[in-house]
Design a protein around this motif. Structure first.
Motif, mmCIF file in Angstrom:
data_model
loop_
_atom_site.group_PDB
_atom_site.id
_atom_site.type_symbol
_atom_site.label_atom_id
_atom_site.label_comp_id
_atom_site.label_asym_id
_atom_site.label_seq_id
_atom_site.Cartn_x
_atom_site.Cartn_y
_atom_site.Cartn_z
ATOM 1 N N VAL A 76 0.848 -1.188 0.000
ATOM 2 C CA VAL A 76 0.000 0.000 0.000
ATOM 3 C C VAL A 76 0.884 1.239 0.000
ATOM 4 C CG1 VAL A 76 -0.195 -0.140 2.533
ATOM 5 C CG2 VAL A 76 -1.840 1.225 1.246
ATOM 6 N N CYS A 77 0.444 2.234 -0.746
ATOM 7 C CA CYS A 77 1.202 3.480 -0.855
ATOM 8 C C CYS A 77 0.892 4.376 0.343
ATOM 9 C CB CYS A 77 0.808 4.182 -2.151
ATOM 10 S SG CYS A 77 1.595 5.790 -2.335
ATOM 11 N N PRO A 78 1.941 4.901 1.006
ATOM 12 C CA PRO A 78 1.683 5.734 2.188
ATOM 13 C C PRO A 78 1.121 7.122 1.844
ATOM 14 C CG PRO A 78 4.052 5.496 1.810
ATOM 15 C CD PRO A 78 3.364 4.622 0.801
ATOM 16 N N HIS A 79 1.045 7.464 0.558
ATOM 17 C CA HIS A 79 0.475 8.777 0.233
ATOM 18 C C HIS A 79 -1.015 8.797 0.541
ATOM 19 C CE1 HIS A 79 -1.158 11.778 -2.884
ATOM 20 N NE2 HIS A 79 -0.793 12.442 -1.803
ATOM 21 N N ARG A 80 -1.824 8.141 -0.277
ATOM 22 C CA ARG A 80 -3.255 8.128 0.006
ATOM 23 C C ARG A 80 -3.837 6.733 -0.117
ATOM 24 N NH1 ARG A 80 -5.636 12.503 -3.632
ATOM 25 N NH2 ARG A 80 -7.563 11.438 -3.124
ATOM 26 N N GLY A 81 -2.948 5.737 0.048
ATOM 27 C CA GLY A 81 -3.461 4.393 0.309
ATOM 28 C C GLY A 81 -3.776 3.541 -0.897
ATOM 29 N N ARG A 82 -3.299 3.896 -2.072
ATOM 30 C CA ARG A 82 -3.575 3.000 -3.199
ATOM 31 C C ARG A 82 -2.757 1.723 -3.054
ATOM 32 N NH1 ARG A 82 -2.850 0.829 -8.148
ATOM 33 N NH2 ARG A 82 -4.286 1.352 -9.838
ATOM 34 N N GLN A 83 -3.383 0.585 -3.384
ATOM 35 C CA GLN A 83 -2.619 -0.665 -3.471
ATOM 36 C C GLN A 83 -1.549 -0.468 -4.543
ATOM 37 O OE1 GLN A 83 -4.830 -3.983 -5.087
ATOM 38 N NE2 GLN A 83 -3.795 -5.434 -3.743
ATOM 39 N N ARG A 95 6.358 2.048 -8.500
ATOM 40 C CA ARG A 95 5.856 3.405 -8.714
ATOM 41 C C ARG A 95 4.346 3.365 -8.566
ATOM 42 N NH1 ARG A 95 4.089 6.849 -13.017
ATOM 43 N NH2 ARG A 95 4.868 8.985 -12.674
ATOM 44 N N CYS A 96 3.832 4.134 -7.626
ATOM 45 C CA CYS A 96 2.390 4.128 -7.401
ATOM 46 C C CYS A 96 1.691 4.737 -8.610
ATOM 47 C CB CYS A 96 2.038 4.909 -6.142
ATOM 48 S SG CYS A 96 0.262 4.940 -5.825
ATOM 49 N N PRO A 97 0.712 4.029 -9.192
ATOM 50 C CA PRO A 97 0.066 4.538 -10.406
ATOM 51 C C PRO A 97 -0.802 5.777 -10.164
ATOM 52 C CG PRO A 97 -0.343 2.169 -10.110
ATOM 53 C CD PRO A 97 0.237 2.679 -8.828
ATOM 54 N N TYR A 98 -1.098 6.122 -8.908
ATOM 55 C CA TYR A 98 -2.034 7.214 -8.634
ATOM 56 C C TYR A 98 -1.352 8.579 -8.800
ATOM 57 C CZ TYR A 98 -6.215 9.164 -6.213
ATOM 58 O OH TYR A 98 -7.366 9.825 -5.872
ATOM 59 N N HIS A 99 -0.312 8.890 -7.991
ATOM 60 C CA HIS A 99 0.378 10.183 -8.110
ATOM 61 C C HIS A 99 1.868 10.032 -8.344
ATOM 62 C CE1 HIS A 99 -3.063 10.536 -5.288
ATOM 63 N NE2 HIS A 99 -3.361 11.613 -6.011
ATOM 64 N N GLY A 100 2.315 8.786 -8.520
ATOM 65 C CA GLY A 100 3.701 8.585 -8.923
ATOM 66 C C GLY A 100 4.735 8.508 -7.810
ATOM 67 N N TRP A 101 4.317 8.515 -6.548
ATOM 68 C CA TRP A 101 5.307 8.285 -5.499
ATOM 69 C C TRP A 101 6.006 6.958 -5.812
ATOM 70 C CZ3 TRP A 101 4.179 9.737 0.269
ATOM 71 C CH2 TRP A 101 3.761 11.081 0.333
ATOM 72 N N THR A 102 7.309 6.891 -5.550
ATOM 73 C CA THR A 102 8.086 5.730 -6.002
ATOM 74 C C THR A 102 8.934 5.191 -4.860
ATOM 75 O OG1 THR A 102 8.103 6.716 -8.202
ATOM 76 C CG2 THR A 102 9.675 4.946 -7.808
HETATM 77 S S1 FES Z 1 -1.695 7.132 -3.474
HETATM 78 FE FE1 FES Z 1 0.223 6.516 -4.145
HETATM 79 S S2 FES Z 1 1.095 8.310 -4.989
HETATM 80 FE FE2 FES Z 1 -0.826 8.936 -4.259
#
Ligand code: FES
Ligand code: FE2
Length: 437
Positions: A76-83, A95-102
């Motif tokens: 899970v991505c610590p930004h806003r929780g996308r798997q 690389r998180c597909p939502y906002h690109g945090w990597t």
């Molecule tokens: S939820 Fe992963 S970059 Fe925003």
């Protein structure tokens, strides 16, 4: 086996299978605190290879970070929780597909999109992926979400004493099937935790299985069953079949035993065992007794495995095999049926939030000469659409939607496991209670 290890009869209230409250207790108290198999090592041979493991609402990713190291994270991505990732694959980084945090495969955050917007409000320790405990045994990768969990070896005890000599770490996938079952994960797994159902569910096996009467015992948190008190060996008809015991050609019976399992299961015993049994029985004398004949067939399987370069487990004697029995429940959600050069492995897990659905994986493992294993193909089977796993497993799996339906009847309140042959099931619920209470 010790009679005093036998459990007294117990009742298993149906709510343990059907209710959302019970599933919630498992989500709160079992899954976050227990060792569970996430994958096998051969699924992630190269640095960057990953496999996700989903159980109930949790999702974990296991990744190889070096030739000799693997790690697991909450997926899970610590930004806003996308798997972060689904299924399995290969990653240079995540690389998180939502906002690109990597994140590096080591779990370190290496990129926050427009980081300057956060000023100094980001605590670096919150940016990395959250690690999950990981250990391996027998080529299986186990994970545990509890940072304070007991060591894996302690959790498994005493299973390694029974199972280490089978050398699961030297087996590879022969085939891999996943199916979503319309039944609770425990009801599904329990279909493989006793041999009591064989006579009714798989009547065709009685012809050559030998005596199908089983006994079952607890082993720590786990349990096993075996054929320790049998009146007829494999290759012979079960004594349940009236008037069919004596007088047949035992060589044909031994070949038929291996043929039956090769054609209807393709697991535990290998195709190599079947070919070896045919060749050995063609040379065996007509008046051979069935135990000698079966032993000859097994020895021929050993010779064939060694000739192919697949090897054979050197420390696994017939005595150890007999002591081990036929079937192990590895708490909470795996079952294995091991043999010298193959094993059948089952894994059941709740499917999200639905007590009436589970993800069920079935793995046939076999010893191969190094580099001779088939490419791994994960086959998805949809029984409702008419897909088939194999004859024997279709018979097992076809019970399950009827079990879910039957358990919901107001005419049913609790299961009554057999106190001799279904101890794996009653003990499963005792161990489960130790986690839930
Ligand atoms: S939820 Fe992963 S970059 Fe925003
Ligand atoms: Fe079965």
């Amino acid at each position: 086996m010790d009679g005093d290890k036998r459990q007294s009869a117990r009742r298993i209230p149906k709510e343990r299978y059907l209710s959302r409250e019970f599933l919630q207790r498992e989500k709160d108290r079992l899954w976050p605190r227990v060792w569970q198999v996430a994958c096998r090592l051969e699924e992630i041979p190269k640095v960057g290879d990953y496999v996700t493991y989903d159980v109930a609402d949790e999702t974990i990713v296991v990744v190889r970070t070096a030739a000799d190291r693997i790690k697991a994270y909450h997926n899970v991505c610590p930004h806003r929780g996308r798997q972060l990732v689904q299924g399995c694959g290969h990653a240079i980084n995540f690389r998180c597909p939502y906002h690109g945090w990597t994140f590096s495969i080591e779990g370190r955050n290496v990129h926050v999109q427009d980081r300057q917007d956060y000023g100094d409000t980001l605590n670096p320790s919150e940016l990395d992926l959250l690690e999950v405990k990981l250990d391996t045994w027998g080529g299986f990768v186990f994970v545990n979400m509890d940072p304070a969990c007991e060591p894996l070896a302690e959790f498994l005890d005493p299973l390694p004493e029974y199972l280490d000599d089978f050398e699961f770490e030297n087996m590879r996938y022969r085939w891999y099937v996943t199916t979503v079952m319309p039944a609770n994960w425990k009801a599904t797994l329990e279909g493989f935790m006793e041999g009591y159902h064989v006579a009714a569910t798989h009547p065709q096996l009685l012809r050559y299985l030998g005596d199908d009467y089983t006994q079952s015992y607890a082993l720590g948190k786990h349990a096993h069953f075996g054929y320790w008190d049998i009146k007829a060996p494999p290759g012979m008809p079960s004594p349940r079949l009236k008037g069919s015991g004596e007088g047949g050609d035992v060589r044909a019976g031994v070949v038929a035993f291996f043929e039956m399992f090769e054609q209807q299961l393709a697991a535990i015993w290998t195709d190599r065992d079947y070919e070896a049994a045919k060749a050995a029985m063609a040379k065996a004398p007509a008046d051979i007794d069935v135990i000698t004949a079966f032993g000859m067939a097994v020895e021929a399987g050993r010779a064939a495995a060694e000739a192919e370069g697949a090897g054979y487990p050197p420390k696994l004697t017939f005595e150890k095999l007999a002591r081990a029995g036929s079937d192990f429940h590895i708490f909470p959600n795996c079952v294995t049926l091991p043999w010298f050069d193959g094993t059948l492995w089952y894994r059941a897990r709740p499917n999200g939030d639905d007590p009436d659905s589970c993800i069920f994986d079935i793995w046939s493992l076999k010893r191969y000469a190094p580099g001779k294993e088939p490419p791994l193909q994960r086959r998805k089977v949809d029984l409702k659409a008419g897909d088939s796993v194999c004859v024997i497993l279709d018979q097992d799996l076809n019970n399950l939607d009827h079990i879910t339906r039957g358990m919901k009847s107001r005419g049913f309140s609790a299961a009554r496991p057999n106190p001799v042959q279904e101890v794996e099931i009653s003990h499963f619920h005792s161990t489960l209670d130790r986690y839930l209470d």
